[in-house]
Design a protein around this motif. Structure first.
Motif, PDB file in Angstrom:
ATOM      1  N   PRO A 118      -5.220  10.897  -4.770  1.00 17.23           N
ATOM      2  CA  PRO A 118      -4.861  11.855  -5.822  1.00 17.23           C
ATOM      3  C   PRO A 118      -3.995  11.272  -6.942  1.00 17.23           C
ATOM      4  O   PRO A 118      -4.010  11.795  -8.055  1.00 17.23           O
ATOM      5  N   LYS A 119      -3.240  10.201  -6.662  1.00 16.74           N
ATOM      6  CA  LYS A 119      -2.374   9.629  -7.694  1.00 16.74           C
ATOM      7  C   LYS A 119      -3.065   8.526  -8.498  1.00 16.74           C
ATOM      8  O   LYS A 119      -2.464   7.916  -9.372  1.00 16.74           O
ATOM      9  N   LEU A 120      -4.319   8.295  -8.195  1.00 15.99           N
ATOM     10  CA  LEU A 120      -5.095   7.292  -8.923  1.00 15.99           C
ATOM     11  C   LEU A 120      -5.728   7.939 -10.154  1.00 15.99           C
ATOM     12  O   LEU A 120      -6.391   8.969 -10.048  1.00 15.99           O
ATOM     13  N   GLU A 121      -5.504   7.349 -11.317  1.00 12.27           N
ATOM     14  CA  GLU A 121      -6.088   7.869 -12.564  1.00 12.27           C
ATOM     15  C   GLU A 121      -7.283   7.009 -12.947  1.00 12.27           C
ATOM     16  O   GLU A 121      -7.137   5.829 -13.247  1.00 12.27           O
ATOM     17  N   LEU A 122      -8.453   7.609 -12.943  1.00  7.55           N
ATOM     18  CA  LEU A 122      -9.695   6.889 -13.215  1.00  7.55           C
ATOM     19  C   LEU A 122     -10.196   7.210 -14.619  1.00  7.55           C
ATOM     20  O   LEU A 122     -10.391   8.372 -14.967  1.00  7.55           O
ATOM     21  N   GLN A 123     -10.379   6.177 -15.425  1.00  5.31           N
ATOM     22  CA  GLN A 123     -10.882   6.325 -16.785  1.00  5.31           C
ATOM     23  C   GLN A 123     -12.258   5.671 -16.856  1.00  5.31           C
ATOM     24  O   GLN A 123     -12.381   4.455 -16.716  1.00  5.31           O
ATOM     25  N   LEU A 124     -13.287   6.482 -17.056  1.00  8.81           N
ATOM     26  CA  LEU A 124     -14.661   5.977 -17.114  1.00  8.81           C
ATOM     27  C   LEU A 124     -15.102   5.865 -18.568  1.00  8.81           C
ATOM     28  O   LEU A 124     -15.225   6.866 -19.269  1.00  8.81           O
ATOM     29  N   VAL A 125     -15.340   4.641 -19.009  1.00  8.75           N
ATOM     30  CA  VAL A 125     -15.830   4.387 -20.370  1.00  8.75           C
ATOM     31  C   VAL A 125     -17.302   4.027 -20.252  1.00  8.75           C
ATOM     32  O   VAL A 125     -17.655   2.895 -19.906  1.00  8.75           O
ATOM     33  N   ALA A 126     -18.170   5.000 -20.496  1.00 13.14           N
ATOM     34  CA  ALA A 126     -19.619   4.800 -20.378  1.00 13.14           C
ATOM     35  C   ALA A 126     -20.202   4.606 -21.771  1.00 13.14           C
ATOM     36  O   ALA A 126     -20.484   5.567 -22.480  1.00 13.14           O
ATOM     37  N   MET A 127     -20.373   3.348 -22.146  1.00 11.79           N
ATOM     38  CA  MET A 127     -20.828   3.023 -23.506  1.00 11.79           C
ATOM     39  C   MET A 127     -21.766   1.825 -23.470  1.00 11.79           C
ATOM     40  O   MET A 127     -21.619   0.940 -22.618  1.00 11.79           O
ATOM     41  N   PRO A 128     -22.725   1.756 -24.403  1.00 10.96           N
ATOM     42  CA  PRO A 128     -23.617   0.598 -24.476  1.00 10.96           C
ATOM     43  C   PRO A 128     -22.930  -0.581 -25.160  1.00 10.96           C
ATOM     44  O   PRO A 128     -23.080  -0.816 -26.365  1.00 10.96           O
ATOM     45  N   ARG A 129     -22.138  -1.331 -24.403  1.00  9.65           N
ATOM     46  CA  ARG A 129     -21.401  -2.457 -24.963  1.00  9.65           C
ATOM     47  C   ARG A 129     -20.968  -3.388 -23.839  1.00  9.65           C
ATOM     48  O   ARG A 129     -21.035  -3.060 -22.666  1.00  9.65           O
ATOM     49  N   ILE A 130     -20.499  -4.578 -24.231  1.00  6.01           N
ATOM     50  CA  ILE A 130     -19.917  -5.528 -23.287  1.00  6.01           C
ATOM     51  C   ILE A 130     -18.406  -5.378 -23.358  1.00  6.01           C
ATOM     52  O   ILE A 130     -17.821  -5.369 -24.447  1.00  6.01           O
ATOM     53  N   PHE A 131     -17.763  -5.253 -22.211  1.00  5.55           N
ATOM     54  CA  PHE A 131     -16.321  -5.023 -22.158  1.00  5.55           C
ATOM     55  C   PHE A 131     -15.587  -6.342 -21.915  1.00  5.55           C
ATOM     56  O   PHE A 131     -16.000  -7.137 -21.061  1.00  5.55           O
ATOM     57  N   SER A 132     -14.504  -6.543 -22.654  1.00  4.54           N
ATOM     58  CA  SER A 132     -13.676  -7.731 -22.474  1.00  4.54           C
ATOM     59  C   SER A 132     -12.542  -7.409 -21.508  1.00  4.54           C
ATOM     60  O   SER A 132     -11.648  -6.626 -21.837  1.00  4.54           O
ATOM     61  N   LEU A 133     -12.585  -8.008 -20.326  1.00  4.97           N
ATOM     62  CA  LEU A 133     -11.524  -7.774 -19.358  1.00  4.97           C
ATOM     63  C   LEU A 133     -10.262  -8.549 -19.723  1.00  4.97           C
ATOM     64  O   LEU A 133      -9.154  -8.130 -19.388  1.00  4.97           O
ATOM     65  N   SER A 134     -10.419  -9.683 -20.403  1.00  5.77           N
ATOM     66  CA  SER A 134      -9.244 -10.453 -20.808  1.00  5.77           C
ATOM     67  C   SER A 134      -8.414  -9.703 -21.843  1.00  5.77           C
ATOM     68  O   SER A 134      -7.199  -9.869 -21.920  1.00  5.77           O
ATOM     69  N   LYS A 135      -9.081  -8.829 -22.624  1.00  6.28           N
ATOM     70  CA  LYS A 135      -8.358  -8.012 -23.608  1.00  6.28           C
ATOM     71  C   LYS A 135      -7.987  -6.645 -23.034  1.00  6.28           C
ATOM     72  O   LYS A 135      -7.499  -5.781 -23.752  1.00  6.28           O
ATOM     73  N   ARG A 136      -8.234  -6.474 -21.746  1.00  4.99           N
ATOM     74  CA  ARG A 136      -7.910  -5.241 -21.034  1.00  4.99           C
ATOM     75  C   ARG A 136      -8.642  -4.020 -21.607  1.00  4.99           C
ATOM     76  O   ARG A 136      -8.122  -2.912 -21.609  1.00  4.99           O
ATOM     77  N   GLU A 137      -9.872  -4.256 -22.103  1.00  6.48           N
ATOM     78  CA  GLU A 137     -10.696  -3.121 -22.503  1.00  6.48           C
ATOM     79  C   GLU A 137     -11.145  -2.347 -21.268  1.00  6.48           C
ATOM     80  O   GLU A 137     -11.510  -1.179 -21.367  1.00  6.48           O
ATOM     81  N   ALA A 138     -11.138  -3.019 -20.129  1.00  6.11           N
ATOM     82  CA  ALA A 138     -11.449  -2.378 -18.850  1.00  6.11           C
ATOM     83  C   ALA A 138     -10.811  -3.209 -17.747  1.00  6.11           C
ATOM     84  O   ALA A 138     -10.558  -4.403 -17.911  1.00  6.11           O
ATOM     85  N   ASP A 139     -10.542  -2.560 -16.614  1.00  6.70           N
ATOM     86  CA  ASP A 139     -10.049  -3.263 -15.430  1.00  6.70           C
ATOM     87  C   ASP A 139     -11.206  -3.729 -14.559  1.00  6.70           C
ATOM     88  O   ASP A 139     -11.138  -4.764 -13.908  1.00  6.70           O
ATOM     89  N   VAL A 140     -12.255  -2.920 -14.548  1.00  8.89           N
ATOM     90  CA  VAL A 140     -13.477  -3.227 -13.808  1.00  8.89           C
ATOM     91  C   VAL A 140     -14.641  -2.892 -14.728  1.00  8.89           C
ATOM     92  O   VAL A 140     -14.628  -1.846 -15.390  1.00  8.89           O
ATOM     93  N   SER A 141     -15.631  -3.762 -14.785  1.00  7.46           N
ATOM     94  CA  SER A 141     -16.775  -3.458 -15.645  1.00  7.46           C
ATOM     95  C   SER A 141     -18.079  -3.723 -14.904  1.00  7.46           C
ATOM     96  O   SER A 141     -18.125  -4.502 -13.950  1.00  7.46           O
ATOM     97  N   ILE A 142     -19.119  -3.049 -15.361  1.00  6.05           N
ATOM     98  CA  ILE A 142     -20.475  -3.255 -14.861  1.00  6.05           C
ATOM     99  C   ILE A 142     -21.248  -3.970 -15.962  1.00  6.05           C
ATOM    100  O   ILE A 142     -21.332  -3.468 -17.081  1.00  6.05           O
ATOM    101  N   ALA A 143     -21.776  -5.146 -15.645  1.00  6.45           N
ATOM    102  CA  ALA A 143     -22.489  -5.951 -16.633  1.00  6.45           C
ATOM    103  C   ALA A 143     -23.960  -6.074 -16.254  1.00  6.45           C
ATOM    104  O   ALA A 143     -24.322  -6.022 -15.073  1.00  6.45           O
ATOM    105  N   ILE A 144     -24.805  -6.251 -17.265  1.00  2.48           N
ATOM    106  CA  ILE A 144     -26.234  -6.448 -17.035  1.00  2.48           C
ATOM    107  C   ILE A 144     -26.565  -7.939 -17.000  1.00  2.48           C
ATOM    108  O   ILE A 144     -27.448  -8.370 -16.265  1.00  2.48           O
ATOM    109  N   THR A 145     -25.829  -8.713 -17.770  1.00  3.68           N
ATOM    110  CA  THR A 145     -25.937 -10.170 -17.715  1.00  3.68           C
ATOM    111  C   THR A 145     -24.681 -10.722 -17.057  1.00  3.68           C
ATOM    112  O   THR A 145     -23.567 -10.345 -17.431  1.00  3.68           O
ATOM    113  N   ARG A 146     -24.828 -11.607 -16.110  1.00  2.00           N
ATOM    114  CA  ARG A 146     -23.673 -12.158 -15.407  1.00  2.00           C
ATOM    115  C   ARG A 146     -22.826 -12.976 -16.371  1.00  2.00           C
ATOM    116  O   ARG A 146     -23.321 -13.903 -17.033  1.00  2.00           O
TER     117      ARG A 146
END
Length: 293
Positions: A118-146
Motif C-alpha cells: 500500500p505504501k508503494l507509489e506506482l507511476q505508469l508512463v505508457a507512451m510510444p518512446r524509448i525511456f532513458s533510465l540514466s536520466k531517471r525518465e523511468a526506474d523500470v522500462s519495457i523495451a522492444i529493442t534490447r
C-alpha cells in the motif's frame, strides 16, 4: 567538495535544463546554478557547457557522472535501511512502457502490486518512446529493442506475435484478400514512418513497397481504434487484438511477425527492493499470461 552538491549535478545532467532540475528538486533556478558553480569551483573543473538549448556535460562531467550515480544509490539504500522503507516497500517506482503493453497489459494488472504494498507509489508512463533510465525518465522500462549500452540490467521478458487484423464488416465490403499482394487494394493502417520510435516497429516495408498506410498514427491504441471502426487492416500484437471481439485475423498462415519485450532497470537502483519487487511482479504476470503473447 560538498557531497550534497552532487544531487544538483545529477539533476542538471539528467534534464539538461536548470528549470527542470529546479522543479524536481523543489528549489529555484538560482539555487541550482549556485550549487553547480560551487561544485565546479571545489573541483576546479567545468562540468557543463552552457548553450541556448541548455546544459550538456563536458568530458570531466561525463567522468564524474558514474561516481555521482553510485553515491546516489548508496544514499538511497542507506536511507531505506535506516527508515525501514526497504522492508515496508515504500517509495515511488516509475514504469515506462510502450503504449500497447502499458495500457492493455500492465494497466489492468498493476493494481495487484499496489494492493500488496500500500505504501508503494506506482507511476505508469505508457507512451510510444524509448525511456532513458540514466536520466531517471523511468526506474523500470519495457523495451522492444534490447539496449546495447549503458549501465543497465536487461532481461528478456517475452516474445510476442503480431498478425494482420480487420473487422468482419470491413472484409465483407472490401476486395477479396487471399495473398499479401492483395493488400495494395486495401486500406491499411500503420505507423507514421518518419516518427517510428523503434525500427522494429517499421512493419510496412515487409509487406512490400506498394503497401502504404492510408491512415497512420504514432500511437498503437489509435491504430487499434481505427481498425475497430472498420477503417482498414492493421498489423497488431496478438495480446492486444486477441482481446477485441470485433477483430479477426487476416492471412494468419501467410503473415506473422515476432518481436520481443525486454525489461530494463538501472544498475544503480536495480538492487533496491521496490525496484526488484516491481521487476519480479511484471515477469511473473507475463509468465502467467504467456499464452496471450
Amino acid at each position: 567538495m560538498r557531497w550534497d552538491d552532487l544531487k544538483f549535478f545529477l539533476a542538471v545532467a539528467r534534464s539538461g535544463q536548470l528549470t527542470t532540475a529546479a522543479k524536481g528538486l523543489k528549489v529555484d533556478n538560482a539555487t541550482v546554478a549556485r550549487r553547480i558553480r560551487a561544485l565546479e569551483s571545489a573541483l576546479d573543473a567545468r562540468l557543463f557547457d552552457r548553450n541556448p538549448k541548455g546544459y550538456s556535460l563536458t568530458e570531466v562531467g561525463q567522468r564524474l557522472l558514474p561516481a555521482a550515480e553510485a553515491m546516489e544509490t548508496s544514499t538511497l539504500e542507506a536511507q531505506a535501511q535506516v527508515q525501514g522503507r526497504d522492508e515496508s516497500l515504500e517509495g515511488v517506482v516509475r514504469l515506462g512502457a510502450p503504449d500497447g503493453f502499458g495500457s492493455f497489459f500492465l494497466a489492468p494488472r498493476i493494481h495487484k502490486l499496489a494492493r500488496r504494498h500500500p505504501k508503494l507509489e506506482l507511476q505508469l508512463v505508457a507512451m510510444p518512446r524509448i525511456f532513458s533510465l540514466s536520466k531517471r525518465e523511468a526506474d523500470v522500462s519495457i523495451a522492444i529493442t534490447r539496449p546495447k549500452s549503458g549501465r543497465l540490467r536487461v532481461v528478456k521478458l517475452t516474445d510476442y506475435q503480431l498478425h494482420l487484423y480487420a473487422t468482419g464488416d470491413y472484409l465483407k465490403e472490401s476486395p477479396p484478400l487471399q495473398q499479401l499482394e492483395d493488400l495494395k487494394q486495401h486500406s491499411m493502417i500503420g505507423y507514421i514512418s518518419d516518427l517510428i520510435f523503434d525500427p522494429k516497429l517499421d512493419y510496412m516495408p515487409i509487406l512490400g513497397r506498394k503497401v502504404v498506410p492510408q491512415i497512420s498514427s504514432t500511437n498503437l491504441i489509435a491504430q487499434l481504434n481505427a481498425t475497430l471502426a472498420g477503417a482498414g487492416i492493421c498489423i497488431l500484437p496478438d495480446f492486444l487484438a486477441g482481446e477485441q471481439s470485433g477483430l479477426q485475423p487476416v492471412l494468419r498462415k501467410t503473415f506473422s511477425l515476432t518481436r520481443t519485450f525486454w525489461i530494463v532497470s538501472h544498475e544503480n537502483t536495480a538492487s533496491l527492493r521496490r525496484i526488484r519487487e516491481t521487476v519480479d511482479f511484471i515477469k511473473a504476470e507475463v509468465r502467467e499470461n504467456r499464452d496471450i503473447f
